[in-house]
Design an enzyme around this catalytic site. Structure first.
Site, PDB file in Angstrom:
ATOM      1  N   CYS A 119       3.609   0.821  -6.919  1.00 41.68           N
ATOM      2  CA  CYS A 119       2.991  -0.453  -7.300  1.00 41.68           C
ATOM      3  C   CYS A 119       1.509  -0.249  -7.663  1.00 41.68           C
ATOM      4  CB  CYS A 119       3.175  -1.449  -6.154  1.00 41.68           C
ATOM      5  SG  CYS A 119       2.843  -3.170  -6.577  1.00 41.68           S
ATOM      6  N   HIS A 120       0.610  -0.979  -7.012  1.00 38.98           N
ATOM      7  CA  HIS A 120      -0.823  -0.864  -7.289  1.00 38.98           C
ATOM      8  C   HIS A 120      -1.448   0.381  -6.668  1.00 38.98           C
ATOM      9  CE1 HIS A 120      -0.465  -5.280  -8.067  1.00 38.98           C
ATOM     10  NE2 HIS A 120      -1.449  -5.044  -8.920  1.00 38.98           N
ATOM     11  N   GLY A 121      -0.668   1.168  -5.911  1.00 45.14           N
ATOM     12  CA  GLY A 121      -1.222   2.360  -5.280  1.00 45.14           C
ATOM     13  C   GLY A 121      -1.855   3.310  -6.266  1.00 45.14           C
ATOM     14  N   GLN A 123      -3.902   2.716  -8.433  1.00 47.35           N
ATOM     15  CA  GLN A 123      -5.327   2.431  -8.596  1.00 47.35           C
ATOM     16  C   GLN A 123      -6.184   3.379  -7.748  1.00 47.35           C
ATOM     17  OE1 GLN A 123      -5.254  -1.803  -7.579  1.00 47.35           O
ATOM     18  NE2 GLN A 123      -5.638  -2.301  -9.720  1.00 47.35           N
TER      19      GLN A 123
END
Length: 206
Positions: A119-121, A123
């Site tokens: 997911c947003h990991g 980033q």
């Protein structure tokens, strides 16, 4: 095979499924997962979030269950760990600018140890120059521009899928946790064998 040690990087309002489900599944097969958040200690409470997909133009965000951290951030020595995992949700947005978090990620990148992101990991990985450059990475689709600008190739996997590029395992979000964790276990060298297969092997050996 001895169990491996995995360092999970989280922040306030990281995705609850991507914390709880990953940690418990890895513990179930004999690995150790230490979950850390900058400036928090073992026993501190971490607030989590739950992103859901309910037919709107983007995901909704709800308050998740409290998580009790099991490792003090200041005590982490990355050399003690076999892999790092960047959970998604809201947390990556702010912990990625922490120089200490960046240094941890840089260790796993430079040593070639497994790196897991969902997911947003991604980033967190993008905040460290070179980690995604030249790599194929899956993530929530809204992270595609960041992956591309960091020199990576965004892979649009199915919501329930995962992608492997060498030591890098990635997925779009929590609906893909089963496929994601299966690939993480393969990269870690973990073999899960069911009873019937074991009995067949035992009969062959007899």
């Amino acid at each position: 095979m001895a169990g491996k040690k995995i360092l999970m990087l989280v922040g306030e309002f990281s995705e609850e499924y991507e914390i709880f489900v990953f940690e418990q599944a890895m513990h179930a097969v004999g690995h150790t997962v230490h979950v850390v958040c900058p400036d928090k200690k073992a026993g501190d409470v971490l607030k989590t979030s739950l992103h859901d997909f309910e037919g709107h133009q983007t995901y909704t965000e709800k308050l998740g269950h409290d998580y009790i951290l099991n490792k003090t951030f200041a005590e982490v020595n990355p050399a003690d760990y076999d892999a790092v995992y960047a959970a998604g949700g809201r947390g990556p947005e702010y912990i990625r600018i922490d120089k200490r978090v960046q240094a941890l990620v840089r260790h796993f990148h430079e040593t070639g140890k497994p790196i897991f992101t969902i997911c947003h990991g991604v980033q967190i990985l993008i905040a460290v120059d070179g980690v995604v450059r030249g790599r194929q990475v899956a993530a929530l689709q809204y992270c595609e521009p960041e992956v591309t600008l960091a020199g990576g190739t965004y892979i649009d996997v199915a919501p329930t899928g995962a992608h492997v590029d060498g030591n890098l395992v990635s997925a779009k979000g929590w609906p893909g946790l089963a496929a994601f964790m299966r690939e993480c276990l393969k990269v870690l060298g973990t073999e899960i064998r069911h009873g019937e297969a074991l009995m067949r092997d035992e009969r062959k050996a007899a």
